[in-house]
Design a protein around this motif. Structure first.
Motif, PDB file in Angstrom:
ATOM      1  N   LEU A   1       0.898  -1.172   0.158  1.00 34.73           N
ATOM      2  CA  LEU A   1      -0.052   0.111  -0.039  1.00 34.73           C
ATOM      3  C   LEU A   1       1.043   1.131   0.193  1.00 34.73           C
ATOM      4  N   VAL A   2       0.689   2.027  -0.973  1.00 34.15           N
ATOM      5  CA  VAL A   2       1.456   3.289  -1.047  1.00 34.15           C
ATOM      6  C   VAL A   2       0.640   4.337  -0.632  1.00 34.15           C
ATOM      7  N   VAL A   3       0.844   5.006   0.344  1.00 38.64           N
ATOM      8  CA  VAL A   3       0.123   6.099   1.250  1.00 38.64           C
ATOM      9  C   VAL A   3       0.606   7.429   0.624  1.00 38.64           C
ATOM     10  N   MET A   4      -0.198   8.218  -0.326  1.00 40.09           N
ATOM     11  CA  MET A   4       0.138   9.248  -1.105  1.00 40.09           C
ATOM     12  C   MET A   4      -0.689  10.434  -0.673  1.00 40.09           C
ATOM     13  N   GLY A   5      -0.038  11.387  -1.035  1.00 40.36           N
ATOM     14  CA  GLY A   5      -0.757  12.725  -1.131  1.00 40.36           C
ATOM     15  C   GLY A   5       0.132  14.029  -0.819  1.00 40.36           C
ATOM     16  N   VAL A   6      -0.180  15.205  -0.699  1.00 38.54           N
ATOM     17  CA  VAL A   6       0.720  16.322  -0.713  1.00 38.54           C
ATOM     18  C   VAL A   6       1.202  16.189   0.830  1.00 38.54           C
ATOM     19  N   SER A   7       2.211  17.012   1.035  1.00 38.70           N
ATOM     20  CA  SER A   7       2.862  17.401   2.339  1.00 38.70           C
ATOM     21  C   SER A   7       1.732  17.790   3.020  1.00 38.70           C
ATOM     22  N   GLY A   8       1.663  17.048   4.388  1.00 35.96           N
ATOM     23  CA  GLY A   8       0.767  17.438   5.532  1.00 35.96           C
ATOM     24  C   GLY A   8      -0.411  16.649   5.243  1.00 35.96           C
ATOM     25  N   SER A   9      -0.701  15.912   4.319  1.00 32.83           N
ATOM     26  CA  SER A   9      -2.083  15.166   4.351  1.00 32.83           C
ATOM     27  C   SER A   9      -2.198  14.079   5.199  1.00 32.83           C
ATOM     28  N   GLY A  10      -1.050  13.655   6.030  1.00 34.37           N
ATOM     29  CA  GLY A  10      -1.040  12.712   7.059  1.00 34.37           C
ATOM     30  C   GLY A  10      -0.701  11.337   6.608  1.00 34.37           C
TER      31      GLY A  10
ATOM     32  N   GLU B   1      12.194   0.348  -5.868  1.00 29.78           N
ATOM     33  CA  GLU B   1      13.260  -0.746  -5.442  1.00 29.78           C
ATOM     34  C   GLU B   1      12.777  -1.421  -3.897  1.00 29.78           C
ATOM     35  N   TRP B   2      12.231  -0.489  -3.157  1.00 28.83           N
ATOM     36  CA  TRP B   2      11.553  -0.794  -1.835  1.00 28.83           C
ATOM     37  C   TRP B   2      10.376  -1.589  -1.962  1.00 28.83           C
ATOM     38  N   VAL B   3       9.365  -1.494  -2.846  1.00 26.92           N
ATOM     39  CA  VAL B   3       8.227  -1.933  -3.340  1.00 26.92           C
ATOM     40  C   VAL B   3       8.597  -3.463  -3.788  1.00 26.92           C
ATOM     41  N   ASP B   4       9.616  -3.335  -4.754  1.00 26.00           N
ATOM     42  CA  ASP B   4       9.921  -4.490  -5.494  1.00 26.00           C
ATOM     43  C   ASP B   4      10.517  -5.648  -4.532  1.00 26.00           C
ATOM     44  N   GLN B   5      11.150  -5.247  -3.741  1.00 31.81           N
ATOM     45  CA  GLN B   5      11.900  -5.991  -2.819  1.00 31.81           C
ATOM     46  C   GLN B   5      10.712  -6.932  -1.721  1.00 31.81           C
ATOM     47  N   ARG B   6       9.732  -6.149  -1.270  1.00 34.21           N
ATOM     48  CA  ARG B   6       8.603  -6.660  -0.678  1.00 34.21           C
ATOM     49  C   ARG B   6       7.938  -7.678  -1.552  1.00 34.21           C
ATOM     50  N   LEU B   7       7.588  -7.347  -2.643  1.00 33.56           N
ATOM     51  CA  LEU B   7       6.785  -8.112  -3.659  1.00 33.56           C
ATOM     52  C   LEU B   7       7.643  -9.418  -3.844  1.00 33.56           C
ATOM     53  N   ASP B   8       9.092  -9.431  -4.070  1.00 31.21           N
ATOM     54  CA  ASP B   8      10.007 -10.475  -4.645  1.00 31.21           C
ATOM     55  C   ASP B   8       9.961 -11.346  -3.214  1.00 31.21           C
ATOM     56  N   HIS B   9      10.018 -10.964  -2.203  1.00 36.41           N
ATOM     57  CA  HIS B   9       9.964 -11.945  -0.698  1.00 36.41           C
ATOM     58  C   HIS B   9       8.363 -12.177  -0.478  1.00 36.41           C
ATOM     59  N   GLY B  10       7.542 -12.183  -1.221  1.00 37.10           N
ATOM     60  CA  GLY B  10       6.181 -12.253  -0.845  1.00 37.10           C
ATOM     61  C   GLY B  10       5.807 -11.636   0.252  1.00 37.10           C
ATOM     62  N   GLU B  11       6.214 -10.413   0.614  1.00 39.97           N
ATOM     63  CA  GLU B  11       5.794  -9.605   1.691  1.00 39.97           C
ATOM     64  C   GLU B  11       4.892  -8.710   1.498  1.00 39.97           C
ATOM     65  N   ASN B  12       3.875  -8.250   2.563  1.00 37.16           N
ATOM     66  CA  ASN B  12       3.199  -7.210   2.271  1.00 37.16           C
ATOM     67  C   ASN B  12       4.041  -6.118   2.900  1.00 37.16           C
ATOM     68  N   GLY B  13       3.525  -4.766   2.688  1.00 35.82           N
ATOM     69  CA  GLY B  13       4.131  -3.480   3.027  1.00 35.82           C
ATOM     70  C   GLY B  13       3.248  -2.258   2.993  1.00 35.82           C
ATOM     71  N   VAL B  14       3.689  -1.315   3.754  1.00 40.10           N
ATOM     72  CA  VAL B  14       3.197   0.161   3.672  1.00 40.10           C
ATOM     73  C   VAL B  14       4.191   1.136   3.425  1.00 40.10           C
ATOM     74  N   ILE B  15       4.292   2.096   2.492  1.00 42.51           N
ATOM     75  CA  ILE B  15       5.261   3.096   2.390  1.00 42.51           C
ATOM     76  C   ILE B  15       4.742   4.111   2.116  1.00 42.51           C
ATOM     77  N   THR B  16       5.148   5.257   2.649  1.00 41.65           N
ATOM     78  CA  THR B  16       4.589   6.513   2.290  1.00 41.65           C
ATOM     79  C   THR B  16       5.315   7.093   1.187  1.00 41.65           C
ATOM     80  N   CYS B  17       4.787   7.827   0.255  1.00 37.57           N
ATOM     81  CA  CYS B  17       5.448   8.512  -0.803  1.00 37.57           C
ATOM     82  C   CYS B  17       4.288   9.584  -1.654  1.00 37.57           C
ATOM     83  N   SER B  18       4.608  10.914  -1.785  1.00 38.82           N
ATOM     84  CA  SER B  18       3.762  11.792  -2.307  1.00 38.82           C
ATOM     85  C   SER B  18       3.344  11.316  -3.440  1.00 38.82           C
ATOM     86  N   ALA B  19       4.124  10.740  -4.213  1.00 40.45           N
ATOM     87  CA  ALA B  19       3.597  10.040  -5.523  1.00 40.45           C
ATOM     88  C   ALA B  19       2.594  11.144  -6.381  1.00 40.45           C
ATOM     89  N   LEU B  20       3.113  12.336  -6.484  1.00 42.11           N
ATOM     90  CA  LEU B  20       2.014  13.265  -6.938  1.00 42.11           C
ATOM     91  C   LEU B  20       1.715  13.357  -8.363  1.00 42.11           C
TER      92      LEU B  20
END
Ligand SMILES: Nc1ncnc2c1ncn2[C@@H]1O[C@H](COP(=O)(O)OP(=O)(O)O)[C@@H](O)[C@H]1O
Ligand SMILES: O=C(O)[C@H](O)[C@@H](O)[C@H](O)[C@H](O)COP(=O)(O)O
Length: 182
Positions: free
Chosen positions: A12-21, A72-91
């Motif tokens: 799950l990539v939690v995205m949004g502008v700076s300060g969105s939480g 890369e962080w996302v790919d590593q999780r998926l390569d290892h069959g792991e779930n994950g959560v990362i923050t990224c504005s991804a605007l």
């Protein structure tokens, strides 16, 4: 809210502008789920941090090396069959294409709020490198999720714990890494 079960592993990539939480909600979410967590801000090169701290918006060129680290962080999780959560504005949509370069395994959680709501929160946030004055440039760059992209939009009005629960409910996820409901 209708439940949309996730195909795991998933990041799950939690995205949004700076300060969105992003940091607040994503840490809560990862903690409740027992999933790996990464703070996207920690992946910026120091030159990007210094530039933002000085009040200058990043360019696409500034962001590409950072987005590569996020991917890369996302790919590593998926390569290892792991779930994950990362923050990224991804605007921008093009940035999200880099993060979701496999075309599967990534779901964006867009924290959506008005400039008024978010600027009020930034005014109360202290000790962070990102100046509140950058919010206008963040909204200028923001391209909201389009229908073809994997993800959901969540309103930032409720308290962080409520938002984390809404995200879990949306995907049928249960606490402590027990995964989605059968
Ligand atoms: N849902 C919320 N309701 C009220 N305040 C919030 C909420 N989410 C975050 N905050 C506060 O708003 C500020 C920005 O949140 P933060 O998680 O740092 O955002 P981001 O990581 O997107 O920059 C922080 O001071 C945080 O405590
Ligand atoms: O692409 C960017 O311009 C930055 O990545 C920015 O969007 C990000 O949000 C900063 O890292 C600030 O950090 P906070 O989001 O925690 O304020």
């Amino acid at each position: 809210m209708a439940t949309t079960p996730l195909s795991e592993p998933v990041v799950l990539v939690v995205m949004g502008v700076s300060g969105s939480g992003k940091s607040t909600v994503a840490a809560l979410l990862a903690g409740r789920l027992g999933w790996a967590f990464e703070e996207g801000d920690a992946l910026h090169p120091q030159t990007n941090i210094d530039k933002m701290a000085a009040g200058h918006p990043l360019t696409d060129e500034d962001r590409y090396p950072w987005l590569e680290k996020v991917a890369e962080w996302v790919d590593q999780r998926l390569d290892h069959g792991e779930n994950g959560v990362i923050t990224c504005s991804a605007l921008k949509r093009s940035y999200r294409s880099i993060i979701n370069r496999r075309g599967s395994g990534v779901v964006f959680v867009f924290l959506s709020g008005t400039p008024q709501t978010i600027s009020a929160r930034l005014a109360e946030r202290h000790g962070h490198f990102m100046p509140a004055s950058m919010l206008g440039s963040q909204f200028a760059d923001l391209e909201e999720l389009s229908p073809g992209e994997p993800g959901i939009r969540i309103d930032v009005g409720p308290a962080p714990g409520v938002i984390a629960q809404q995200i879990m409910d949306k995907f049928g996820l249960r606490p402590s890494g027990t995964g989605r409901e059968p």
